[in-house]
Design a protein around this motif. Structure first.
Motif, PDB file in Angstrom:
ATOM      1  N   TRP A  39      36.705  22.145  55.662  1.00  0.00           N
ATOM      2  CA  TRP A  39      35.593  23.156  54.674  1.00  0.00           C
ATOM      3  C   TRP A  39      36.041  22.997  53.588  1.00  0.00           C
ATOM      4  CZ3 TRP A  39      31.008  23.552  53.803  1.00  0.00           C
ATOM      5  CH2 TRP A  39      30.802  24.622  52.851  1.00  0.00           C
ATOM      6  N   LYS A  43      33.132  21.075  51.162  1.00  0.00           N
ATOM      7  CA  LYS A  43      32.510  21.804  50.786  1.00  0.00           C
ATOM      8  C   LYS A  43      31.920  21.068  49.516  1.00  0.00           C
ATOM      9  CE  LYS A  43      33.051  26.362  48.751  1.00  0.00           C
ATOM     10  NZ  LYS A  43      33.685  27.723  48.073  1.00  0.00           N
ATOM     11  N   GLY A  49      27.749  24.165  47.229  1.00  0.00           N
ATOM     12  CA  GLY A  49      28.751  24.113  48.073  1.00  0.00           C
ATOM     13  C   GLY A  49      28.599  25.258  49.594  1.00  0.00           C
TER      14      GLY A  49
END
Length: 53
Positions: A39, A43, A49
Protein backbone atom coordinates in the motif's frame (compact mmCIF):
# COMPACT_ATOMS: atom_id res chain seq x y z
CA UNK A 1 -15.89 -1.27 -25.21
CA UNK A 2 -14.08 0.14 -22.15
CA UNK A 3 -11.68 -1.96 -20.14
CA UNK A 4 -12.05 -1.89 -16.37
CA UNK A 5 -9.46 -2.55 -13.70
CA UNK A 6 -10.59 -2.82 -10.09
CA UNK A 7 -7.80 -2.18 -7.58
CA UNK A 8 -8.24 -3.09 -3.91
CA UNK A 9 -6.96 -5.15 -1.01
CA UNK A 10 -7.62 -8.93 -1.12
CA UNK A 11 -10.63 -8.71 1.21
CA UNK A 12 -14.39 -8.56 0.89
CA UNK A 13 -15.11 -4.96 1.75
CA UNK A 14 -15.76 -1.82 -0.30
CA UNK A 15 -14.81 -3.42 -3.61
CA UNK A 16 -17.01 -6.49 -3.24
CA UNK A 17 -20.24 -4.82 -4.46
CA UNK A 18 -18.31 -3.49 -7.46
CA UNK A 19 -16.97 -6.98 -8.23
CA UNK A 20 -20.47 -8.40 -7.87
CA UNK A 21 -22.01 -5.81 -10.17
CA UNK A 22 -19.36 -6.18 -12.87
CA UNK A 23 -19.71 -9.97 -12.75
CA UNK A 24 -23.50 -9.79 -12.77
CA UNK A 25 -23.41 -7.57 -15.85
CA UNK A 26 -20.94 -10.01 -17.45
CA UNK A 27 -18.49 -7.17 -17.88
CA UNK A 28 -14.85 -8.14 -18.32
CA UNK A 29 -12.57 -6.52 -15.76
CA UNK A 30 -9.16 -7.00 -14.22
CA UNK A 31 -9.41 -7.71 -10.50
CA UNK A 32 -6.07 -6.45 -9.18
CA UNK A 33 -5.60 -7.20 -5.49
CA UNK A 34 -2.55 -6.10 -3.56
CA UNK A 35 -1.27 -6.85 -0.07
CA UNK A 36 -1.24 -4.33 2.75
CA UNK A 37 2.56 -4.21 2.64
CA UNK A 38 2.37 -2.84 -0.92
CA UNK A 39 0.00 0.00 0.00
CA UNK A 40 2.67 2.66 0.78
CA UNK A 41 4.12 2.12 -2.70
CA UNK A 42 0.75 2.10 -4.49
CA UNK A 43 -0.98 4.91 -2.55
CA UNK A 44 0.73 7.86 -4.33
CA UNK A 45 -0.40 6.46 -7.69
CA UNK A 46 -4.09 6.30 -6.73
CA UNK A 47 -6.54 9.15 -7.30
CA UNK A 48 -6.88 10.99 -4.00
CA UNK A 49 -4.66 8.30 -2.41
CA UNK A 50 -7.61 5.96 -1.87
CA UNK A 51 -9.00 2.63 -3.05
CA UNK A 52 -11.10 0.99 -4.45
CA UNK A 53 -10.39 2.40 -7.85
Amino acid sequence: MPTYKLIYFPVKALAEPIRFLLSYMEQDFEDYRFEREQWPEIKPKMPFGKVPV
